[in-house]
Design an enzyme around this catalytic site. Sequence first.
Site, PDB file in Angstrom:
ATOM      1  N   SER A 148       0.838  -1.205   0.000  1.00 17.24           N
ATOM      2  CA  SER A 148       0.000   0.000   0.000  1.00 17.24           C
ATOM      3  C   SER A 148       0.870   1.253   0.000  1.00 17.24           C
ATOM      4  CB  SER A 148      -0.959  -0.039   1.197  1.00 17.24           C
ATOM      5  OG  SER A 148      -1.915   0.995   1.123  1.00 17.24           O
ATOM      6  N   ASP A 304      -2.550   6.095  -3.658  1.00 16.13           N
ATOM      7  CA  ASP A 304      -1.353   5.436  -3.145  1.00 16.13           C
ATOM      8  C   ASP A 304      -0.889   4.404  -4.180  1.00 16.13           C
ATOM      9  OD1 ASP A 304      -3.505   3.738  -2.733  1.00 16.13           O
ATOM     10  OD2 ASP A 304      -2.667   2.863  -0.920  1.00 16.13           O
ATOM     11  N   ASP A 306      -1.019   1.184  -4.669  1.00 12.83           N
ATOM     12  CA  ASP A 306      -1.919   0.140  -5.197  1.00 12.83           C
ATOM     13  C   ASP A 306      -3.314   0.698  -5.475  1.00 12.83           C
ATOM     14  OD1 ASP A 306      -2.580   0.304  -2.418  1.00 12.83           O
ATOM     15  OD2 ASP A 306      -3.544  -1.645  -2.542  1.00 12.83           O
ATOM     16  N   ARG A 309      -6.476   3.824  -2.032  1.00 13.59           N
ATOM     17  CA  ARG A 309      -6.767   5.023  -1.248  1.00 13.59           C
ATOM     18  C   ARG A 309      -6.883   6.232  -2.162  1.00 13.59           C
ATOM     19  NH1 ARG A 309      -3.726   4.776   4.576  1.00 13.59           N
ATOM     20  NH2 ARG A 309      -3.862   2.531   4.902  1.00 13.59           N
TER      21      ARG A 309
END
Length: 545
Positions: A148, A304, A306, A309
């Site tokens: 992440s 972010d 991946d 978010r």
Amino acid sequence: MHPRAGQKALPEDLVDVDALLDAYYDLHPDASDPEQAVSFGTSGHRGSSLDTKFNEDHIAATTQAIVEYRAGQGIRGPLFIGRDTHALSRPAFDTALEVLAGNDVSAQVDTMDGYTPTPAVSHAILVHNRSRSANDPGRADGIVVTPSHNPPRDGGFKYNPPHGGPADSDATTWIADRANELLTDRLRGVRRHGRQKALQDAGRYDYLHTYVQDLTNVVDIEAIRRAGVRIGADPLGGAAVDYWAEIGELHDLDLTVVNPEVDPQWSFMTLDRDGKIRMDCSSPWAMASLLEKRSEFDIATGNDPDSDRHGIVTPDGGLMNPNHYLATAIKYLFAHRPSWPAGAKVGKTVVSSSLIDRVVGSLGRDLYEVPVGFKWFVPGLIDSSVGFGGEESAGASFLRHDGSVWTTDKDGIILALLASEMLAVTGRSPSALHAELIEEFGSSAYARLDAPADRAQKAKLKALSPDQVTATELAGEPIVSAITEAPSGGAIGGLKVSTESAWFAARPSGTEDVYKIYAESFRGEEHLGEVQEAAKSLVDGVLAD
């Protein structure tokens, strides 16, 4: 705060990628050491190869454990696998493919060997399983190789079962235990093929176009196009880089990919509050470069690595607090999705803002308040009993226009696009819409801080019962509730204490020797500070008993 927070990284801030990759292959973990064993937090197994926490042995053992787990669950369909742009993601991806091939699992890799956001993997699983029963052996599941928003030195590895969302604790505990058994046995039970054969055996899946073409079924893309919203999308060097370019081109949007650079050192990033490079799109320090450009766009967004978010930047409000945006998105969505089930609930975690509670009450909807972790929203999103699920850490997803499931993992891309839809449909920015919520429900001050706690203290905090809270007041107000289970069920893994106008929640960190205090007050910043001090005193007193 670090003196260079918000400033561009210097050469001495950058990770040595060669050392990181060498350590991935050369260092071998001791499974008897808890610090080096496989351990799944709320978002999978994470760590750095330099600390012997994320190495080839970890990934080989964990992948073999996933293979055995899915076999035990009767899952024999394809496994969708994606990776982000962290330096450790590619070698971990390759290791996983070798083990999947060695076990005759049909791994589905990106057609163009590109990066794959978490929501695209969840979407792929759900599309494949859409018409399949819960016991169909042809069901698919998935793996996402990502830590992440964590710093460039870290790697991450998470499993998504056939429901498409994060695996629950029963699954992750079984997988971690089996992986550690395999590590202890020096990987003797791991079956794997060579890299070349693994790549040859893998199937190909067009994650990008399948996902991007389907976006019209979850976001009002036509409204955004008609309004001519000027969008600036910053992938922060992450997996969404090609997705945003394709979204703009395919849907004919006025969209600029602000920074298309991918660099495993993230040398273009500005330092976070603590001086680390961290691709946290909810942090004003990490988002400093995009904030400088906010006047160039009607809506600017960040994701972010991946892409699970979202960060929302407006010319009039700057970077929105994640809680403020969640509340605003909820208010908008439940007024502009007429085909959603009339009884669809609003999902939030226990550490999300109480502003959401007030908004939900005004909508006449039921609140679905759960422990931290997106996995708690999965069943409700699957059966459409939850229309929206969101976390204070800037992660959320919501239903398609027709009220059916879109993704069961966090989707930062649709939350970013939703900001442009709000502007296109209402003529007001999400920041302006949030200001209207403040007028109606009041303004709150919200913050999170960390306090030291060793392993024993963290275990004690996680096992607290409400009876151990003997205080009757919090920052000058009577305590109205003290809970260790969420209102909708499930252990918080800590404690939440509430008064009429404020609350705090304390939870142990899964990766550091600290506990986290989340707190909010509708009486302003000064009262929030009093709540934080009282919370720390209360929790420290309980831990000292």
